[in-house]
Design an enzyme around this catalytic site. Structure first.
Site, mmCIF file in Angstrom:
data_model
loop_
_atom_site.group_PDB
_atom_site.id
_atom_site.type_symbol
_atom_site.label_atom_id
_atom_site.label_comp_id
_atom_site.label_asym_id
_atom_site.label_seq_id
_atom_site.Cartn_x
_atom_site.Cartn_y
_atom_site.Cartn_z
ATOM 1 C CE1 TYR A 66 20.667 52.264 -90.224
ATOM 2 C CE2 TYR A 66 18.511 52.064 -89.196
ATOM 3 C CZ TYR A 66 19.453 51.615 -90.087
ATOM 4 O OH TYR A 66 19.199 50.502 -90.853
ATOM 5 C CG ASP A 125 24.652 61.615 -95.545
ATOM 6 O OD1 ASP A 125 23.435 61.615 -95.813
ATOM 7 O OD2 ASP A 125 25.397 60.669 -95.856
ATOM 8 C CE1 TYR A 175 14.743 52.520 -90.708
ATOM 9 C CE2 TYR A 175 12.463 52.001 -91.223
ATOM 10 C CZ TYR A 175 13.552 51.895 -90.379
ATOM 11 O OH TYR A 175 13.458 51.186 -89.224
ATOM 12 C CG HIS A 233 23.145 57.744 -94.077
ATOM 13 N ND1 HIS A 233 23.553 58.502 -95.153
ATOM 14 C CD2 HIS A 233 22.258 56.851 -94.587
ATOM 15 C CE1 HIS A 233 22.940 58.086 -96.255
ATOM 16 N NE2 HIS A 233 22.150 57.092 -95.938
#
Length: 187
Positions: free
Chosen positions: A15, A91, A64, A20
């Site tokens: 990630y 975001d 998460y 994100h």
């Protein structure tokens, strides 16, 4: 006076560098500019930045994105921070790249991280700062887009935008939401 500044993102190398994870990137840039270092703690990585007599507790949740509320609720209590001094950075695909939008409260706008925080806090009345990541993706490919990497042009512009967001966070702590919105929402 303490403030809890939460940058939303997902843990894990897969990630890193994605749209994100811009909340993590904003906090990394602010910590780096302030010579603060993140340490791993319960439900996330924590760093402290001092600014004009205030302590900014920076939190990158390890729960998460979609379960961020657990970390936020825990750290509000652990750091003894009032909800009025909470700021969540996330975001936003509805805003053009690099756009800053600060609000004192509001809906999750389809953002699952913000939705989970509101659920676990029992209110949508907390400040949020959205980083526009644009919405240039074909219908049905939103997940691929937000979990995708920045374009070369965006990557080149990121350092300046990250600094602006760091300045806006410090302004939030120093002069409050309304004055910060008046100054930074226009940039």
């Amino acid at each position: 006076m303490k403030y809890l500044i939460v940058g939303l993102g997902n843990i894990g190398a897969e990630y890193a560098g994605t749209r994100h994870n811009i909340g993590f990137d904003v906090l990394d840039a602010l910590a780096g500019a302030s010579n603060a270092v993140f340490t791993t703690a319960r439900y996330g990585d924590i760093a402290e930045v001092k600014y004009k007599g205030r302590t900014l507790v920076l939190l990158k949740p390890s729960t998460y994105m979609n379960l961020s509320g657990k970390a936020v609720r825990y750290w509000l209590e652990a750091a003894k921070v009032d909800r009025e001094r909470l700021l969540v950075v996330s975001d936003d695909i509805a805003l053009p790249f690099g756009t800053l939008r600060l609000r004192p409260k509001g809906s999750a706008g389809g953002h699952n991280g913000l939705k989970n925080i509101a659920e676990l806090l029992g209110t949508e009345e907390f400040a949020r700062m959205r980083f526009g990541v644009g919405g240039d993706f074909p219908r049905g490919h939103q997940v691929d887009y937000v979990l995708g990497e920045w374009t070369a042009e965006e990557r080149e512009a990121l350092p300046e935008r990250l600094k602006l967001f760091g300045d806006a966070i410090k302004s939030f702590a120093a002069v409050g939401t309304a004055m910060t919105m008046n100054y930074f929402n226009k940039k």
